[in-house]
Write a protein that holds these residues in place. Structure first.
Motif, mmCIF file in Angstrom:
data_model
loop_
_atom_site.group_PDB
_atom_site.id
_atom_site.type_symbol
_atom_site.label_atom_id
_atom_site.label_comp_id
_atom_site.label_asym_id
_atom_site.label_seq_id
_atom_site.Cartn_x
_atom_site.Cartn_y
_atom_site.Cartn_z
ATOM 1 N N ASN A 24 -10.809 -10.463 11.285
ATOM 2 C CA ASN A 24 -9.785 -9.861 10.240
ATOM 3 C C ASN A 24 -9.162 -8.694 11.361
ATOM 4 O OD1 ASN A 24 -10.552 -11.125 7.496
ATOM 5 N ND2 ASN A 24 -12.501 -10.451 8.361
ATOM 6 N N VAL A 25 -8.222 -8.443 11.070
ATOM 7 C CA VAL A 25 -7.161 -7.306 11.873
ATOM 8 C C VAL A 25 -7.082 -6.205 10.879
ATOM 9 C CG1 VAL A 25 -5.352 -6.685 13.110
ATOM 10 C CG2 VAL A 25 -5.959 -8.653 13.107
ATOM 11 N N LEU A 26 -7.799 -4.842 11.347
ATOM 12 C CA LEU A 26 -7.601 -3.793 10.611
ATOM 13 C C LEU A 26 -6.510 -2.814 11.238
ATOM 14 C CD1 LEU A 26 -11.248 -2.586 9.688
ATOM 15 C CD2 LEU A 26 -9.675 -4.037 8.376
ATOM 16 N N ILE A 27 -5.554 -2.412 10.677
ATOM 17 C CA ILE A 27 -4.502 -1.454 11.134
ATOM 18 C C ILE A 27 -4.526 -0.115 10.430
ATOM 19 C CG2 ILE A 27 -2.065 -1.347 12.129
ATOM 20 C CD1 ILE A 27 -1.981 -4.447 12.181
ATOM 21 N N PRO A 28 -5.497 0.819 10.832
ATOM 22 C CA PRO A 28 -4.956 2.342 10.335
ATOM 23 C C PRO A 28 -3.408 2.472 10.678
ATOM 24 C CG PRO A 28 -7.043 2.175 11.917
ATOM 25 C CD PRO A 28 -6.218 1.104 11.988
ATOM 26 N N SER A 29 -2.755 2.693 9.553
ATOM 27 C CA SER A 29 -1.250 3.106 10.156
ATOM 28 C C SER A 29 -0.612 4.163 8.998
ATOM 29 C CB SER A 29 -0.531 1.696 9.773
ATOM 30 O OG SER A 29 0.807 1.970 10.319
ATOM 31 N N PHE A 30 0.214 4.973 9.766
ATOM 32 C CA PHE A 30 0.800 6.064 8.982
ATOM 33 C C PHE A 30 1.733 5.659 8.101
ATOM 34 C CE2 PHE A 30 -0.766 7.827 13.086
ATOM 35 C CZ PHE A 30 -1.314 8.843 12.393
ATOM 36 N N ALA A 31 1.800 6.064 6.996
ATOM 37 C CA ALA A 31 2.641 5.366 5.845
ATOM 38 C C ALA A 31 4.175 5.248 6.319
ATOM 39 C CB ALA A 31 2.683 6.028 4.484
ATOM 40 N N ASP A 58 -2.050 -2.100 2.138
ATOM 41 C CA ASP A 58 -2.881 -1.696 1.159
ATOM 42 C C ASP A 58 -2.932 -0.205 1.095
ATOM 43 O OD1 ASP A 58 -5.016 -1.812 -0.648
ATOM 44 O OD2 ASP A 58 -6.606 -1.308 0.989
ATOM 45 N N SER A 59 -1.614 0.290 0.665
ATOM 46 C CA SER A 59 -1.064 1.736 0.678
ATOM 47 C C SER A 59 -0.324 2.092 -0.175
ATOM 48 C CB SER A 59 -1.095 2.164 1.934
ATOM 49 O OG SER A 59 -0.297 3.513 2.202
ATOM 50 N N PRO A 60 -0.514 2.880 -1.505
ATOM 51 C CA PRO A 60 0.557 2.922 -2.368
ATOM 52 C C PRO A 60 1.710 3.792 -1.678
ATOM 53 C CG PRO A 60 -1.655 3.289 -3.459
ATOM 54 C CD PRO A 60 -1.688 2.857 -2.072
ATOM 55 N N LEU A 61 1.251 4.611 -0.763
ATOM 56 C CA LEU A 61 2.285 5.619 -0.241
ATOM 57 C C LEU A 61 3.091 4.808 0.612
ATOM 58 C CD1 LEU A 61 3.371 8.426 0.409
ATOM 59 C CD2 LEU A 61 1.506 8.896 1.877
ATOM 60 N N ALA A 62 2.353 4.179 1.422
ATOM 61 C CA ALA A 62 3.298 3.175 2.472
ATOM 62 C C ALA A 62 4.086 2.303 1.661
ATOM 63 C CB ALA A 62 2.447 2.415 3.449
ATOM 64 N N ILE A 63 3.965 1.696 0.756
ATOM 65 C CA ILE A 63 4.569 0.756 -0.341
ATOM 66 C C ILE A 63 6.034 1.533 -0.661
ATOM 67 C CG2 ILE A 63 5.044 -0.471 -2.492
ATOM 68 C CD1 ILE A 63 1.734 -1.067 -1.936
ATOM 69 N N LYS A 64 5.705 2.765 -1.167
ATOM 70 C CA LYS A 64 6.779 3.545 -1.560
ATOM 71 C C LYS A 64 7.728 4.006 -0.722
ATOM 72 C CE LYS A 64 4.198 5.776 -5.562
ATOM 73 N NZ LYS A 64 3.521 6.987 -5.834
ATOM 74 N N ARG A 117 -9.599 -14.343 8.619
ATOM 75 C CA ARG A 117 -8.186 -14.521 8.816
ATOM 76 C C ARG A 117 -7.309 -13.550 7.907
ATOM 77 N NH1 ARG A 117 -7.170 -18.976 12.165
ATOM 78 N NH2 ARG A 117 -5.201 -19.168 11.386
ATOM 79 N N ALA A 118 -7.518 -12.406 7.851
ATOM 80 C CA ALA A 118 -6.763 -11.232 7.063
ATOM 81 C C ALA A 118 -6.377 -10.212 8.112
ATOM 82 C CB ALA A 118 -7.449 -10.667 5.901
ATOM 83 N N ILE A 119 -5.056 -9.628 7.804
ATOM 84 C CA ILE A 119 -4.318 -8.467 8.585
ATOM 85 C C ILE A 119 -4.279 -7.424 7.289
ATOM 86 C CG2 ILE A 119 -2.554 -7.379 9.520
ATOM 87 C CD1 ILE A 119 -1.597 -10.260 10.644
ATOM 88 N N ILE A 120 -5.044 -6.310 7.404
ATOM 89 C CA ILE A 120 -5.049 -5.419 6.427
ATOM 90 C C ILE A 120 -4.619 -4.032 6.999
ATOM 91 C CG2 ILE A 120 -6.623 -3.872 4.975
ATOM 92 C CD1 ILE A 120 -8.756 -6.105 5.555
ATOM 93 N N ILE A 121 -3.419 -3.677 6.674
ATOM 94 C CA ILE A 121 -2.526 -2.403 7.011
ATOM 95 C C ILE A 121 -2.969 -1.253 6.016
ATOM 96 C CG2 ILE A 121 -0.348 -1.350 7.591
ATOM 97 C CD1 ILE A 121 0.362 -4.241 7.619
ATOM 98 N N ALA A 122 -3.602 -0.289 6.294
ATOM 99 C CA ALA A 122 -4.067 0.726 5.293
ATOM 100 C C ALA A 122 -3.935 2.178 6.001
ATOM 101 C CB ALA A 122 -5.408 0.445 4.833
#
Length: 465
Positions: free
Chosen positions: A245-252, A280-286, A336-341
């Motif tokens: 799995n790929v974790l991407i800590p990302s700024f919104a 996976d980020s309500p702020l990034a979605i907005k 096999r998941a990419i998680i952007i949060a």
């Protein structure tokens, strides 16, 4: 006479806050939040100036280290005019409401714990609440297009240029007269690299008497963008192909949209291995919805994609997880998941429980695509910490860790020098928004390249122009 005092982003990269006094007019450039281990408590300190005396607040862009204390400023008496671009206005609203929600939740948690210890009175009120944020947007705002002039008091004029950092970002030009002589002060805000994925390059300035310029990466040049894009795609592909799995800590803001654009391109080109992708980020979605609102602010490639009716930040395998329950369901996805949060520096937010559940597994990868301030969990991970503490549990670091700095929304040393180069009439050059040792290296590089002496701003010590 003009005088500038930096009350933040002076020998540090957070807390941007610069007070300009031109005769009797007081103008504040940004009012940002301090971040990192020692920075958090600085936010609760009283302002070293009287907020009620500030007549104008000019916001360069909507990152929290530039706007994060605006609600505190209003709470403590600011009642002046706020000036920014329209995208910055829109983005600031969602960023500050999100920040207030986090502050209120932290307050409630600390209050519960203190009540159990019988120490309820020891818990300080939150820095500000969502009600204070609503008060910010009840103030008088004046939104400007790039290079539109807006007259302030005493023949002072402000205009904003595209800083190429995030959508709506700006550098600030203050024009005024001193003894009938025209004068100009420029604040760079955060300048973006000329090689960006989704927004246009920064505009330039032809002349200035004084320049206050950021120096986040004043000590180095970035990897070429195409090299970083290749490195990112390779890390994603290899991790997915080994069942990780790929974790991407990302700024919104900006970074998330850049990552979504790259994954969108990979999906269209059939180079993205089959997987599930979670934003996976309500702020990034907005924030992404706002990026779709202003296609003319974006690069030609992204603008064209939007013009033909395709969402440049979406594709078939992307799932938006707004609620907490949806976020927790991601834990059931084993491979096999990419998680952007968020948060991008791993100082809180949903990335924390994803790191707790996946950092220990050598099949997984953590890809850092943004700057990590000293003292943050993200910085400890990229510095090679064998164990990190997450939610009071020691977690071993076995996942592959990638640091890809070519995506930086900040210009590097060469970019910044090239941005300064065409400015005519420069008499004063001051460095802000950088760590002290990096500023010293940047000052030396400026002197060697441009034969200009640069002054490193110190917190609370004014410079007279």
């Amino acid at each position: 006479m003009a005088k500038v005092t930096s009350y933040g982003a002076a020998q540090t990269v957070t807390g941007s806050c610069h007070l300009v006094k031109i005769n009797s007019v007081e103008i504040l450039i940004d009012c940002g939040m301090f971040q990192g281990d020692t920075g958090g408590m600085s936010n609760y300190e009283p302002f070293a100036f009287d907020p009620a005396k500030i007549q104008y607040l000019i916001l360069t862009h909507a990152h929290l280290d530039h706007i994060g204390r605006v609600a505190k400023l209003v709470k403590e008496g600011f009642d002046g005019e706020i000036i920014a671009t329209q995208p910055t206005y829109d983005i600031a609203k969602i960023m500050l409401l999100d920040s207030a929600g986090i502050l209120e939740e932290e307050y409630r948690t600390l209050k519960r714990k203190a009540r159990r210890r019988g120490e309820e009175e020891s818990v300080s009120e939150p820095l500000y609440t969502q009600e204070h944020v609503h008060q910010v947007f009840e103030k008088k705002w004046h939104t400007l297009e790039y290079f539109e002039h807006h007259k302030l008091r005493q023949h002072i004029r402000v205009s904003l240029g595209n800083a190429g950092h995030i959508m709506g970002s700006a550098f600030v030009i203050l024009d005024y007269h001193e003894e009938s002589e025209p004068k100009r002060i420029v604040f760079s805000g955060d300048i973006g690299s000329p090689h960006r994925l989704i927004i246009d390059s920064a505009d330039t300035v032809d002349k200035a008497d004084a320049l206050f310029i950021e120096s986040t990466y004043g000590d180095r040049d970035h990897k070429p963008l195409l090299e970083s894009v290749h490195e990112f795609k390779k890390a994603v592909t290899e991790t997915l192909e080994r069942g990780g799995n790929v974790l991407i800590p990302s700024f919104a803001l900006e970074r998330t949209q850049e990552i979504l654009w790259l994954l969108h391109e990979m999906f269209k080109a059939h180079t993205l291995p089959e997987c599930r992708v979670f934003l996976d980020s309500p702020l990034a979605i907005k924030a992404t919805e706002l990026y779709n609102k202003y296609p003319l602010q974006l690069s030609d490639e992204v603008e064209w994609e939007a013009a033909i009716g395709s969402d440049p930040f979406s594709f078939k395998w992307l799932e938006m997880t707004s609620t907490r329950d949806e976020s927790m369901e991601i834990n059931r996805v084993r491979e096999r998941a990419i998680i952007i949060a968020g948060s991008g520096m791993c100082t809180g937010g949903r990335i924390m429980h994803h790191l707790k559940n996946r950092l220990w597994n050598p099949k997984n990868a953590v890809i850092f695509v943004g700057y990590q301030v000293e003292g943050t969990l993200g910085r400890r991970i990229i510095d090679g910490a064998k164990f990190v503490r997450i939610y009071n549990e020691e977690i071993i670091t076995k996942a592959q860790v990638y640091t890809i700095n070519g995506f930086s929304a900040h210009a590097d040393q060469s970019d910044l020098i090239d941005w300064i180069r065409p400015i005519k009439g420069l008499k004063t050059l001051c460095l802000v928004h950088g760590e002290e040792e990096k500023m010293e290296l940047f000052a030396k590089a400026i002197n060697e390249a441009l034969k200009i002496d640069a002054h490193i701003m110190k917190r609370g010590i004014p410079v007279t122009l």
